[in-house]
Design a protein around this motif. Structure first.
Motif, short mmCIF file in Angstrom:
data_model
loop_
_atom_site.label_atom_id
_atom_site.label_comp_id
_atom_site.label_asym_id
_atom_site.label_seq_id
_atom_site.Cartn_x
_atom_site.Cartn_y
_atom_site.Cartn_z
N GLN A 164 0.81 -1.21 0.00
CA GLN A 164 0.00 0.00 0.00
C GLN A 164 0.85 1.27 0.00
OE1 GLN A 164 -2.58 -0.59 3.41
NE2 GLN A 164 -4.05 -1.70 2.16
N ARG A 230 -3.25 1.82 -11.53
CA ARG A 230 -3.15 2.62 -10.31
C ARG A 230 -2.27 3.83 -10.60
NH1 ARG A 230 -0.37 -0.39 -6.13
NH2 ARG A 230 -1.41 0.94 -4.61
N SER A 241 -1.91 4.02 -1.54
CA SER A 241 -3.27 3.49 -1.58
C SER A 241 -4.32 4.48 -1.10
CB SER A 241 -3.36 2.20 -0.75
OG SER A 241 -3.05 2.45 0.60
N ASP A 242 -3.95 5.39 -0.20
CA ASP A 242 -4.95 6.32 0.32
C ASP A 242 -5.12 7.56 -0.56
OD1 ASP A 242 -2.46 7.31 0.92
OD2 ASP A 242 -2.99 8.03 2.91
N ARG A 243 -4.37 7.63 -1.68
CA ARG A 243 -4.48 8.79 -2.57
C ARG A 243 -4.56 8.40 -4.05
NH1 ARG A 243 -2.87 13.73 -1.42
NH2 ARG A 243 -1.49 13.89 -3.23
N GLU A 244 -4.50 7.12 -4.34
CA GLU A 244 -4.41 6.67 -5.72
C GLU A 244 -5.70 6.91 -6.50
OE1 GLU A 244 -3.61 2.51 -5.54
OE2 GLU A 244 -5.47 2.05 -4.49
N ASN A 263 -10.11 7.67 -3.94
CA ASN A 263 -10.14 6.89 -2.70
C ASN A 263 -11.52 6.88 -2.06
OD1 ASN A 263 -9.36 7.06 0.61
ND2 ASN A 263 -8.45 5.40 -0.58
#
Length: 353
Positions: A164, A230, A241-244, A263
């Motif tokens: 992540q 991604r 992962s928290d901004r993709e 997200n």
């Protein structure tokens, strides 16, 4: 060593508490996503949500699997049989279909021993106090910098078990410090990849990755079940992962879907920073990417479902950045492209003792 009756009871109780917390956490995540989707799209037909609830109870044997089925239903606007809830995948499918073989993916220095090294950007490894070349030959620490930067201007160090976007560190010759790597822990040193111009147009700094999911069916046949792109944000050093921004890819053509998702699961038809639209874009070297993941999975068919993170570099070469044999997360693929695994009869599996 034989466990006493008390110890067995304690272990079973601890496992039940852990499992309860696991499903509680997944339920909270799914309900948050469902609320976000309904805020954007309006309320989901209650009849379809009831179908999801019934399917969780009757097919998977427990209502704790309903929340992700409700998310998929809200996302697609209808319920479909064959979906796999992400928490069921993690707690039931992964142990049955991968076991200890899937956990090998956490040990990054093992990858070149398992797979074709020509598609891996690995230069060197640090493991248990020693530095190694990509051929597993020990490199004296005083020689490491010259070895690493002989053919690279910039490198990436990834910790074992990193996921992540965590545990990723960037170095050039000036700030490269073997002592710092020692302090970080075991992992892999990879060449920094200069990504394909098509990916660079979306966001120039973070290297875009393609997440492929491959499976081995009961006849031993390996196939690709899902793929999505991604993308990082403009100011990020790498995809997190928290901004993709995630965009599903059509497996039959390699084209991006017209919409991607942030997200918070909100739909966008273009990258939010560059404004580059997704419609009409075809992934470069897509057939070669497909061939690569199928060929590599043949090397480790014991882990029967693998998530692969690939990119295509500026020279049109496929580069395998990492692979995930553990819980590689199926919820985005199931929502956008699924049911991806309905023919595999995973719903018949049950949680072990």
């Amino acid at each position: 060593m034989m466990l006493s009756g008390v110890e067995k009871v304690v272990r079973r109780s601890a496992k039940k508490v852990s499992l309860y917390r696991f499903h509680l956490d997944h339920g909270a995540q799914a309900r948050k996503v469902l609320q976000l989707l309904e805020d954007q799209r309006g309320k989901t037909d209650p009849a379809n949500l009831r179908l999801a609830d019934t399917y969780a109870r009757d097919v998977f044997g427990d209502p704790v699997y309903a929340p992700w089925l409700r998310v998929y239903t809200a996302f697609r606007g209808r319920f479909e049989e064959g979906w796999i809830p992400d928490n069921y995948y993690a707690i039931v499918v992964v142990p049955h279909m991968k076991g200890l073989y899937g956990k090998i993916g956490n040990l990054k220095p093992i990858s070149r021993l398992l797979f074709d090294g020509t598609v891996l950007p690995d230069i060197a490894y640090f493991a248990n106090g020693l530095f190694f070349t990509d051929a597993s030959v020990v490199v004296p620490e005083r020689e490491l910098k010259d070895f690493v930067f002989e053919h690279a201007e910039r490198v990436v160090f990834k910790l074992d078990g990193s996921a992540q976007g965590n545990g990723v560190h960037f170095f050039d010759r000036a700030n490269f410090d073997p002592a710092l790597i020692r302090s970080l822990g075991n992992g892999v040193i990879q060449t920094f990849i200069v990504q394909h111009p098509l990916f660079r147009a979306f966001a120039s700094k973070p290297v875009a990755t393609l997440r492929f999911t491959t499976v081995v069916d009961d006849s031993g046949r390996i196939s690709v079940r899902a793929c999505y792109l991604r993308l990082g944000r403009a100011d990020d050093t790498h995809v997190q992962s928290d901004r993709e921004v995630c965009v599903a890819v059509k497996l039959n053509t390699g084209e991006l879907h017209d919409e991607g998702y942030l997200n918070d699961w909100s739909a966008v038809d273009a990258h939010p920073d560059s404004g580059v639209r997704f419609a009409g874009i075809r992934i470069p070297q897509f057939e070669q990417c497909m061939e690569t993941v199928l060929r590599l999975h043949q090397k480790l068919p014991f882990a029967r479902c693998i998530g692969w993170d690939l990119t295509v570099d500026a020279n049109d070469r496929v580069q395998v950045m990492e692979w995930n044999g553990g819980h590689n997360d199926v919820k985005f693929s199931e929502a956008t492209q699924g049911p991806c695994f309905s023919d595999l009869k995973w719903e018949r599996l049950r949680l072990g003792p």
